[in-house]
Design a protein around this motif. Sequence first.
Motif, PDB file in Angstrom:
ATOM      1  N   ASP A 317       0.804  -1.221   0.000  1.00  0.00           N
ATOM      2  CA  ASP A 317       0.000   0.000   0.000  1.00  0.00           C
ATOM      3  C   ASP A 317       0.841   1.278   0.000  1.00  0.00           C
ATOM      4  O   ASP A 317       0.363   2.343   0.411  1.00  0.00           O
ATOM      5  N   GLN A 318       2.091   1.181  -0.465  1.00  0.00           N
ATOM      6  CA  GLN A 318       2.976   2.352  -0.426  1.00  0.00           C
ATOM      7  C   GLN A 318       3.021   3.114  -1.749  1.00  0.00           C
ATOM      8  O   GLN A 318       3.844   4.016  -1.906  1.00  0.00           O
ATOM      9  N   ALA A 319       2.175   2.746  -2.702  1.00  0.00           N
ATOM     10  CA  ALA A 319       2.170   3.460  -3.998  1.00  0.00           C
ATOM     11  C   ALA A 319       0.742   3.566  -4.510  1.00  0.00           C
ATOM     12  O   ALA A 319       0.406   3.095  -5.592  1.00  0.00           O
ATOM     13  N   THR A 320      -0.101   4.211  -3.700  1.00  0.00           N
ATOM     14  CA  THR A 320      -1.517   4.332  -4.034  1.00  0.00           C
ATOM     15  C   THR A 320      -1.833   5.741  -4.505  1.00  0.00           C
ATOM     16  O   THR A 320      -1.397   6.727  -3.890  1.00  0.00           O
ATOM     17  N   ASP A 321      -2.590   5.847  -5.571  1.00  0.00           N
ATOM     18  CA  ASP A 321      -2.946   7.114  -6.190  1.00  0.00           C
ATOM     19  C   ASP A 321      -4.431   7.084  -6.533  1.00  0.00           C
ATOM     20  O   ASP A 321      -5.054   6.008  -6.486  1.00  0.00           O
ATOM     21  N   PRO A 322      -5.035   8.216  -6.910  1.00  0.00           N
ATOM     22  CA  PRO A 322      -6.460   8.215  -7.251  1.00  0.00           C
ATOM     23  C   PRO A 322      -6.782   7.346  -8.470  1.00  0.00           C
ATOM     24  O   PRO A 322      -5.896   6.978  -9.248  1.00  0.00           O
ATOM     25  N   PRO A 323      -8.060   7.001  -8.667  1.00  0.00           N
ATOM     26  CA  PRO A 323      -8.481   6.205  -9.826  1.00  0.00           C
ATOM     27  C   PRO A 323      -8.171   6.895 -11.152  1.00  0.00           C
ATOM     28  O   PRO A 323      -7.798   8.078 -11.196  1.00  0.00           O
ATOM     29  N   LEU A 324      -8.329   6.166 -12.231  1.00  0.00           N
ATOM     30  CA  LEU A 324      -8.043   6.692 -13.564  1.00  0.00           C
ATOM     31  C   LEU A 324      -8.923   7.896 -13.868  1.00  0.00           C
ATOM     32  O   LEU A 324     -10.132   7.873 -13.625  1.00  0.00           O
ATOM     33  N   GLY A 325      -8.325   8.936 -14.394  1.00  0.00           N
ATOM     34  CA  GLY A 325      -9.082  10.113 -14.803  1.00  0.00           C
ATOM     35  C   GLY A 325      -9.596  10.967 -13.677  1.00  0.00           C
ATOM     36  O   GLY A 325     -10.386  11.887 -13.904  1.00  0.00           O
ATOM     37  N   ALA A 326      -9.175  10.693 -12.438  1.00  0.00           N
ATOM     38  CA  ALA A 326      -9.711  11.448 -11.306  1.00  0.00           C
ATOM     39  C   ALA A 326      -9.091  12.840 -11.190  1.00  0.00           C
ATOM     40  O   ALA A 326      -9.727  13.767 -10.673  1.00  0.00           O
ATOM     41  N   ARG A 327      -7.850  13.001 -11.664  1.00  0.00           N
ATOM     42  CA  ARG A 327      -7.200  14.311 -11.591  1.00  0.00           C
ATOM     43  C   ARG A 327      -7.445  15.085 -12.877  1.00  0.00           C
ATOM     44  O   ARG A 327      -7.408  14.523 -13.972  1.00  0.00           O
ATOM     45  N   PRO A 328      -7.685  16.393 -12.784  1.00  0.00           N
ATOM     46  CA  PRO A 328      -7.890  17.192 -14.000  1.00  0.00           C
ATOM     47  C   PRO A 328      -6.629  17.302 -14.842  1.00  0.00           C
ATOM     48  O   PRO A 328      -6.695  17.454 -16.057  1.00  0.00           O
ATOM     49  N   GLU A 329      -5.452  17.228 -14.195  1.00  0.00           N
ATOM     50  CA  GLU A 329      -4.186  17.310 -14.910  1.00  0.00           C
ATOM     51  C   GLU A 329      -3.370  16.045 -14.652  1.00  0.00           C
ATOM     52  O   GLU A 329      -3.440  15.449 -13.576  1.00  0.00           O
ATOM     53  N   HIS A 330      -2.588  15.669 -15.632  1.00  0.00           N
ATOM     54  CA  HIS A 330      -1.800  14.453 -15.509  1.00  0.00           C
ATOM     55  C   HIS A 330      -0.605  14.658 -14.581  1.00  0.00           C
ATOM     56  O   HIS A 330       0.150  15.612 -14.715  1.00  0.00           O
TER      57      HIS A 330
END
Length: 408
Positions: A317-330
């Motif tokens: 669990d040390q490399a968790t990020d939001p789901p696909l397309g969740a951020r407006p910018e890459h």
Amino acid sequence: MNASEIDYEAVFQSLPSAVALFTTDLVYADVNETFLRMLGRTRDQVVGRCLSDAFPDDPEVPAVTGMCKLRDSLRWVAATGERDAMTLHRYDVESLDRPRVWEERYWSAVCVPVFGPDGRVALLLHQEEDITELIRTGSGRGGDQVAVLETELYTRARELQEVNERLRQAHAREREVALRLQEAMLPAPGPLRHHRAAVRYLPAVGALNVCGDWYDLIDLPDDRIAVAVGDVVGHGLAAAGVMGQLRSALGAASRVADGPAQALDVLGLYSRSVEGAESTTAALSVIDCTKHTIAYSSAGHPPPALLHPDGTVDFLDQATDPPLGARPEHIPRPQAETAFTEGATLVLYTDGLIERRREDIDAGLARLADSLTRHQGADPETLADALLTDLIPPAGATDDTALVVLRL
């Protein structure tokens, strides 16, 4: 008076409406006094008996199928964990004093799930309102307007039931087609050198939340293996179609990307051009069999579990990020790496395996870790079956479950 001082059994027995508690197998667990009085039964004639045994439909009037509808409603509530307000319906009650003599009765009912400490449906609560006298009184007054309204109400209720039945049949047909498509796109894994793997796909109970989950295992150059799972928001044919596109795209990206984080970056960019792919979650692990390391990255997905030969479990669990397309910018996704010893087992899964309504995800992760420890040493096929047995509710899951078990 605080909650600990309230006699809830006395409250249950004093409720003015007829209330029954069922097990998920549709056996009467308890009923209140109003229920017994309204149905003309004793407690021994109801509690401990199946619904169909205690109150069968009148075989002489096949058009009256109220108990069958109640059975279907209770099963749906048990499977989905959602309440179901039944439309006005008729079921007749057999007289105990005069066998095979049935009294015409009309009811308004609601079925509600009762959850246990583990978040699963433990009991089914059924509340009945007998509206027979209301209908009879309206008819007996001789008022044409009341009679017309009564007839229209009953007709509309029957029409609504028929519409609901057609919708359920349509959902069932779509479910069947979607499941066949899902099976075609999730084949058994091919040979993975000397490693043994097991995969499972378990569809949700009922017509909801099916065909959005996927898994994949990919042989990579330099004695490496990529393992992925993902979960598309949505259900049915649309979700199955999106799932197929994303699975193929991630498989291709995994073969050329410099690690799992970069592969998920590519998938995230691609998902923006696929309608219905927003908020998809995915986890990707790349196992280096020579270095005995696992590089991993997650896009809003539950963490993979690493079962060590000594029975301990680590969640990656040390490399968790939001789901696909969740951020407006890459933004580049994080990546982490951990070591493993030969004989360890890597488990990737979707949230249907661990998540339960009204329960923190940590409780589901704890159940998973406990099951893995108890079955440490089992081969992947046996372990996969054991995890589903231990973690999926007896009535079935309300969300898809995809599972990959890989012996390292």
